[in-house]
Design a protein around this motif. Structure first.
Motif, mmCIF file in Angstrom:
data_model
loop_
_atom_site.group_PDB
_atom_site.id
_atom_site.type_symbol
_atom_site.label_atom_id
_atom_site.label_comp_id
_atom_site.label_asym_id
_atom_site.label_seq_id
_atom_site.Cartn_x
_atom_site.Cartn_y
_atom_site.Cartn_z
ATOM 1 N N GLN A 51 10.063 -17.015 0.457
ATOM 2 C CA GLN A 51 10.095 -17.630 -0.879
ATOM 3 C C GLN A 51 10.078 -19.159 -0.893
ATOM 4 O O GLN A 51 9.311 -19.744 -1.659
ATOM 5 C CB GLN A 51 11.250 -17.064 -1.712
ATOM 6 N N PRO A 52 10.866 -19.825 -0.034
ATOM 7 C CA PRO A 52 10.808 -21.293 -0.083
ATOM 8 C C PRO A 52 9.397 -21.818 0.185
ATOM 9 O O PRO A 52 8.938 -22.743 -0.493
ATOM 10 C CB PRO A 52 11.776 -21.721 1.032
ATOM 11 N N THR A 53 8.696 -21.209 1.118
ATOM 12 C CA THR A 53 7.353 -21.666 1.486
ATOM 13 C C THR A 53 6.325 -21.419 0.383
ATOM 14 O O THR A 53 5.567 -22.319 0.017
ATOM 15 C CB THR A 53 6.889 -20.938 2.774
ATOM 16 N N LEU A 108 6.844 -20.882 -2.742
ATOM 17 C CA LEU A 108 7.217 -21.648 -3.933
ATOM 18 C C LEU A 108 6.720 -23.087 -3.836
ATOM 19 O O LEU A 108 6.241 -23.665 -4.808
ATOM 20 C CB LEU A 108 8.738 -21.652 -4.045
ATOM 21 N N GLN A 109 6.839 -23.621 -2.643
ATOM 22 C CA GLN A 109 6.360 -24.975 -2.382
ATOM 23 C C GLN A 109 4.869 -25.078 -2.714
ATOM 24 O O GLN A 109 4.434 -26.048 -3.340
ATOM 25 C CB GLN A 109 6.569 -25.286 -0.897
ATOM 26 N N PRO A 136 12.593 -25.398 -3.310
ATOM 27 C CA PRO A 136 12.400 -24.722 -2.023
ATOM 28 C C PRO A 136 13.545 -24.993 -1.044
ATOM 29 O O PRO A 136 14.022 -24.070 -0.359
ATOM 30 C CB PRO A 136 11.074 -25.291 -1.512
ATOM 31 N N ASN A 166 16.160 -22.216 0.451
ATOM 32 C CA ASN A 166 16.410 -22.091 1.882
ATOM 33 C C ASN A 166 17.905 -21.985 2.172
ATOM 34 O O ASN A 166 18.343 -21.132 2.943
ATOM 35 C CB ASN A 166 15.851 -23.323 2.594
#
Ligand code: F6R
Length: 364
Positions: A16-18, A20-21, A196, A200
């Motif tokens: 998700q963090p990646t 979303l970025q 993001p 994390n």
């Protein structure tokens, strides 16, 4: 390829963090000051009403977005599940923009609702993950969420990317409708760009989630409570849990509890309260105390500050990073996902292929 994870769902939660970025970079200009949409875009100053339609988790993303569009953009919003909307055949007033949210872009009811709005709505916008899908192709303005392929039947990264795209749209609407200044827009976009990193951090609750899940796995029924934009998140928590762990779970708006569901509360029913510190925090906490006074076992999901205010007596607490309340619904998707995932693991159910469910529902 599960990329070293035990399940696609675990991989997709971790991604998700990646992803979303990527979505943020797609919709926010390099200076971080403005929202970029393809031409011809959407002029929210001219929109009189937004009608949002979807199914399942995508519908819950619309529910969150309703709070956003109404609160920060002053735009009236109607949200409906596609299977109801399409047969209700609601009248459509001029100036209505229709917005459809779908991961697959092929959900039969959502597509039928879109076709119903053709020729009636001023514009048809879609928020989709699969750019070549029917829903994307049949809209005037298809907006990709850029989550990448989602394989786990339970939607995770698509939900947070849907929310992120909708948050950006709501900010654009607020700015174009004169509700926030350019400086406020840039501030909010900068908070979004920090997301993001915060997600994390939030993934660090995995170990605690799995400890709590071992206890949740014993329950027959679980209640989720939330208020404001966290109310749809309570629904998302209950939906994820039902889908993959087969435990009966229900969500209620915190304020609805005393209108019936509190009768269910006893020491066997865990009650999961999703409450970041925000303007409504005290009200939710007083609902939580009503549950505890009746012997209910409360799992409080909040931040450091919230845990301090809430005090003693809760069954367990899951501490989330502090966040701008506007963005809390995106962050609190993570504990909803991780609790469901680990409860399913504890019960030994098939996480990626839950019984009776299909990834894409192309029949009504
Ligand atoms: C829940 C889930 C479903 C879908 C729903 C809509 O985890 O995945 O509820 O959200 O079937 O599907 P899409 O978004 O493809 O229209």
């Amino acid at each position: 390829d599960k990329g070293g994870y035990k399940h696609f769902m675990a991989k997709e939660i971790a991604e998700q963090p990646t992803v979303l970025q990527g979505a943020l970079a797609h919709y926010i200009n390099a200076e971080g000051t403005n929202v970029t949409l393809p031409d011809p875009g959407l002029d929210f100053a001219k929109v009189e009403r937004l009608t949002m339609v979807a199914c399942g988790t995508a519908y819950l993303a619309c529910m969150v977005a309703k709070y956003w569009f109404e609160q920060i953009a002053g735009l009236p919003v109607e949200v409906d599940v596609a299977s109801e909307f399409r047969y209700r055949e609601p009248p459509v007033t001029p100036g209505t923009v229709a917005l459809f949210v779908s991961q697959s872009g092929e959900t039969a009811d959502t597509l039928a609702a879109l076709r119903y709005m053709e020729g009636k709505a001023a514009k048809i916008v879609s928020v989709v993950n699969v750019p070549e899908s029917s829903i994307a192709r049949e809209s005037d303005l298809p907006l990709p969420i850029l989550a990448g392929t989602e394989i786990g039947v339970a939607s995770t990264k698509a939900f947070t990317c849907q929310l992120t795209t909708l948050a950006i749209l709501a900010l654009k609407a607020a700015h174009e409708r004169g509700k926030i200044s350019s400086t406020e827009l840039a501030d909010k976009l900068s908070n979004l760009r920090a997301l993001p990193g915060i997600l994390n951090l939030a993934l660090g609750i995995e170990e605690r989630s799995s400890q709590i899940a071992a206890k949740l796995a014993e329950a027959r029924d679980i209640l989720f409570l939330g208020r404001g934009a966290m109310y749809p998140l309570a629904h998302e928590g209950a939906l994820k849990l039902k889908e993959i762990s087969y435990i009966h779970a229900e969500a209620y708006a915190s304020g609805e509890l005393k209108h019936g569901p509190i009768a269910l509360v006893d020491q066997h029913v865990p009650v999961i309260v999703m409450a970041p510190t925000d303007a409504l925090f005290d009200k939710t906490i007083s609902n939580m105390q009503e549950v505890m006074a009746r012997g209910g076992k409360v799992l409080l999901i909040t931040d450091q500050q919230g845990a301090k205010i809430a005090g003693e007596g809760v069954w367990d607490t899951l501490i989330m990073p502090q966040i701008d309340p506007f963005l809390a619904p995106i962050l609190y998707a993570v504990p909803a996902q991780l609790l469901a995932y680990h409860t399913a693991i504890a019960k030994g159910t098939d996480v990626d292929q839950p019984r009776n469910l299909a990834k894409s529902v192309t029949v009504e």
